[in-house]
Design an enzyme around this catalytic site. Structure first.
Site, PDB file in Angstrom:
ATOM      1  N   CYS A 102       0.814  -1.232   0.000  1.00  0.00           N
ATOM      2  CA  CYS A 102       0.000   0.000   0.000  1.00  0.00           C
ATOM      3  C   CYS A 102       0.839   1.270   0.000  1.00  0.00           C
ATOM      4  CB  CYS A 102      -0.934   0.010   1.200  1.00  0.00           C
ATOM      5  SG  CYS A 102      -1.946  -1.468   1.316  1.00  0.00           S
TER       6      CYS A 102
ATOM      7  N   HIS B 164      -3.475   6.860   3.806  1.00  0.00           N
ATOM      8  CA  HIS B 164      -3.849   5.564   3.254  1.00  0.00           C
ATOM      9  C   HIS B 164      -5.280   5.253   3.695  1.00  0.00           C
ATOM     10  CE1 HIS B 164      -3.903   1.629   1.758  1.00  0.00           C
ATOM     11  NE2 HIS B 164      -3.725   0.996   2.905  1.00  0.00           N
TER      12      HIS B 164
ATOM     13  N   ASN C  94     -10.221  -0.460   0.733  1.00  0.00           N
ATOM     14  CA  ASN C  94      -8.763  -0.324   0.660  1.00  0.00           C
ATOM     15  C   ASN C  94      -8.301  -0.836  -0.706  1.00  0.00           C
ATOM     16  OD1 ASN C  94      -6.004  -0.587   0.898  1.00  0.00           O
ATOM     17  ND2 ASN C  94      -6.052  -1.617   2.889  1.00  0.00           N
TER      18      ASN C  94
HETATM   19  O1  UT7 Z   1      -3.482  -1.667   3.804  1.00  0.00           O
HETATM   20  C1  UT7 Z   1      -3.115  -1.868   5.143  1.00  0.00           C
HETATM   21  C2  UT7 Z   1      -3.613  -3.140   5.622  1.00  0.00           C
HETATM   22  N1  UT7 Z   1      -4.768  -3.271   6.367  1.00  0.00           N
HETATM   23  C3  UT7 Z   1      -5.104  -2.589   7.478  1.00  0.00           C
HETATM   24  O2  UT7 Z   1      -4.590  -1.557   7.829  1.00  0.00           O
HETATM   25  C4  UT7 Z   1      -6.184  -3.204   8.312  1.00  0.00           C
HETATM   26  C5  UT7 Z   1      -5.897  -3.066   9.784  1.00  0.00           C
HETATM   27  N2  UT7 Z   1      -6.851  -3.742  10.631  1.00  0.00           N
HETATM   28  C6  UT7 Z   1      -8.177  -3.418  10.692  1.00  0.00           C
HETATM   29  O3  UT7 Z   1      -8.633  -2.564   9.966  1.00  0.00           O
HETATM   30  C7  UT7 Z   1      -9.039  -4.126  11.703  1.00  0.00           C
HETATM   31  O4  UT7 Z   1      -8.241  -4.856  12.587  1.00  0.00           O
HETATM   32  C8  UT7 Z   1     -10.104  -5.068  11.070  1.00  0.00           C
HETATM   33  C9  UT7 Z   1     -11.164  -4.254  10.391  1.00  0.00           C
HETATM   34  C10 UT7 Z   1      -9.437  -6.011  10.077  1.00  0.00           C
HETATM   35  C11 UT7 Z   1     -10.786  -5.895  12.164  1.00  0.00           C
HETATM   36  O5  UT7 Z   1     -11.341  -5.053  13.140  1.00  0.00           O
HETATM   37  P1  UT7 Z   1     -11.096  -5.364  14.683  1.00  0.00           P
HETATM   38  O6  UT7 Z   1     -11.855  -4.369  15.428  1.00  0.00           O
HETATM   39  O7  UT7 Z   1      -9.605  -5.390  14.900  1.00  0.00           O
HETATM   40  O8  UT7 Z   1     -11.776  -6.771  14.847  1.00  0.00           O
HETATM   41  P2  UT7 Z   1     -11.124  -8.135  15.316  1.00  0.00           P
HETATM   42  O9  UT7 Z   1     -10.217  -8.672  14.285  1.00  0.00           O
HETATM   43  O10 UT7 Z   1     -10.579  -7.936  16.680  1.00  0.00           O
HETATM   44  O11 UT7 Z   1     -12.405  -9.051  15.391  1.00  0.00           O
HETATM   45  C12 UT7 Z   1     -13.489  -8.756  16.260  1.00  0.00           C
HETATM   46  C13 UT7 Z   1     -14.589  -9.761  16.027  1.00  0.00           C
HETATM   47  C14 UT7 Z   1     -14.094 -11.210  15.935  1.00  0.00           C
HETATM   48  O12 UT7 Z   1     -15.052 -12.039  16.555  1.00  0.00           O
HETATM   49  P3  UT7 Z   1     -14.809 -12.622  18.019  1.00  0.00           P
HETATM   50  O13 UT7 Z   1     -13.526 -13.385  17.922  1.00  0.00           O
HETATM   51  O14 UT7 Z   1     -14.705 -11.426  18.911  1.00  0.00           O
HETATM   52  O15 UT7 Z   1     -16.025 -13.445  18.252  1.00  0.00           O
HETATM   53  C15 UT7 Z   1     -14.081 -11.486  14.462  1.00  0.00           C
HETATM   54  O16 UT7 Z   1     -14.233 -12.837  14.155  1.00  0.00           O
HETATM   55  O17 UT7 Z   1     -15.224  -9.490  14.767  1.00  0.00           O
HETATM   56  C16 UT7 Z   1     -15.261 -10.686  13.981  1.00  0.00           C
HETATM   57  N3  UT7 Z   1     -15.185 -10.335  12.581  1.00  0.00           N
HETATM   58  C17 UT7 Z   1     -16.285 -10.078  11.837  1.00  0.00           C
HETATM   59  N4  UT7 Z   1     -17.588 -10.063  12.120  1.00  0.00           N
HETATM   60  C18 UT7 Z   1     -18.434  -9.731  11.133  1.00  0.00           C
HETATM   61  C19 UT7 Z   1     -14.084 -10.222  11.804  1.00  0.00           C
HETATM   62  N5  UT7 Z   1     -14.441  -9.887  10.563  1.00  0.00           N
HETATM   63  C20 UT7 Z   1     -15.789  -9.790  10.561  1.00  0.00           C
HETATM   64  C21 UT7 Z   1     -16.730  -9.474   9.556  1.00  0.00           C
HETATM   65  N6  UT7 Z   1     -18.033  -9.447   9.892  1.00  0.00           N
HETATM   66  N7  UT7 Z   1     -16.367  -9.169   8.295  1.00  0.00           N
END
Ligand code: UT7
Length: 338
Positions: free
Chosen positions: A125, A265, A295
């Protein structure tokens, strides 16, 4: 160990200015509702956790080079530059049409830039900003007059559409800029670039190269798709983009308040909110389009820059700040006098 790119003082003798921009996104819109039908997710979760409402998905026969060439045409038109005038084409991408020839060579053929030297840059990115600085160096050193820089990615081609942790985040698109020395303008005032290979596996595509070649087993194990540790990536994104932004501001003797528009970004609205908070800026100082496009990797900051320029978010002479982060890890920031 001294990192020469970080410690090189800004050069001022013949810096490069961005004299035109362009962008392109595919026609097909994929909404959060569309994703609800594919994986176990919902519109509310996606909007609350990311800020993304929809993204664009390229057609099966629409490749990274096609999107890149369309963005390039728009940038050339905006800059009033002919294809023959372009000395160099740099394409930032992690989704090239193929390993080789480079996507830059394929863009060269499509736009008829027969005098250009062409190469791709892989910095995920952060690639577009890496390319802006490479262009700046070539122009400063009198190696080139006119450089076409493109950020283009077809992330939909490497996303695992069964993984809700990643498939809701990404989209396809391309953004381009033409750089040239413009007498009387500082142009790219200073750039900070950095990398940290120690964190390579928090955001990567392990398969498809010589380490894990394309075999039936590796493809079945989805090794040729993007994999990400979201939480760790989030943390690293905020830390490294803040470091990059503060470094270039310090070098220029500017504060965040002096910046007319920040082009960050476009990964997650919460990452941008965290930066705004740390920079003591309101969100309206940031140009944001991740709600529409998700993204788009190397294209993200390039498309946002084009949109911001065309909608008059800043005028000639205004200082703007570009700040990016990506797999590698890679990160970069530039202060540019528009
Ligand atoms: O280009 C640069 C690269 N990318 C980034 O900069 C992305 C950086 N990271 C993020 O943007 C965030 O970490 C995410 C959007 C990917 C995830 O958000 P989060 O608040 O960190 O969520 P998490 O990974 O801690 O997951 C929270 C919960 C989990 O469930 P449990 O384990 O708490 O029951 C996930 O399984 O949300 C669940 N989850 C979803 N639920 C519904 C993860 N993806 C989804 C989804 N829909 N698409």
């Amino acid at each position: 160990m001294k990192n020469s790119l970080r410690d090189t003082p800004p050069r001022s003798n013949r810096s490069a200015s961005i004299i035109g921009t362009g962008s392109y996104v595919p026609e097909r819109i994929m909404t959060n509702a569309d994703l609800e039908a594919m994986v176990e997710t919902n519109h509310q979760w996606i909007v609350e956790r990311t800020g993304i409402y929809e993204r664009r998905i390229a057609a099966e026969n629409e490749f990274t080079s096609h999107m890149a060439a369309k963005a390039a045409q728009a940038a050339m038109e905006n800059a009033g530059v002919t294809p023959e005038e372009i000395d160099m084409i740099l394409v930032a991408t992690i989704t090239p049409d193929m390993f080789f020839p480079s996507t830059a060579c394929q863009v060269q053929r499509q736009i008829g830039a027969k005098n250009a030297t062409c190469m791709d840059v892989n910095a995920a990115c952060s690639g577009f900003l890496y390319c802006v600085e490479i262009a700046n160096q070539f122009i400063s050193n009198h190696g080139c007059e006119t450089v076409l820089v493109i950020g283009a990615d077809k992330l939909s081609s490497i996303v695992n559409w069964e993984d809700r942790n990643t498939c809701v985040l990404f989209g396809d698109g391309a953004g381009a800029a033409i750089l040239r020395h413009r007498p009387g303008s500082k142009g790219v005032v200073t750039t900070y670039m950095g990398s940290d290979g120690n964190y390579g596996d928090i955001l990567h595509m392990p398969g498809g190269g010589c380490a894990l070649p394309i075999t039936r087993d590796n493809v079945d194990a989805k090794l040729n798709t993007l994999q990400m540790n979201g939480r760790e990536t989030f943390k690293q994104a905020v830390t490294s983009m803040m470091r990059a932004a503060n470094t270039v501001l310090d070098r220029c003797g500017l504060t965040a308040q002096d910046i007319k528009c920040v082009i960050p970004h476009q990964a997650n609205i919460r990452i941008i909110e965290a930066m705004a908070d740390r920079m003591d800026l309101t969100m309206d100082r940031f140009h944001i389009n991740l709600d529409k496009y998700g993204n788009t990797s190397a294209a993200a900051v390039a498309i946002a820059l084009d949109e911001a320029a065309r909608t008059g978010r800043f005028q000639k002479g205004d200082p703007i700040l570009l700040v990016v982060f990506g797999g590698g890890l890679t990160f970069a920031s530039s202060v540019i006098e528009w």
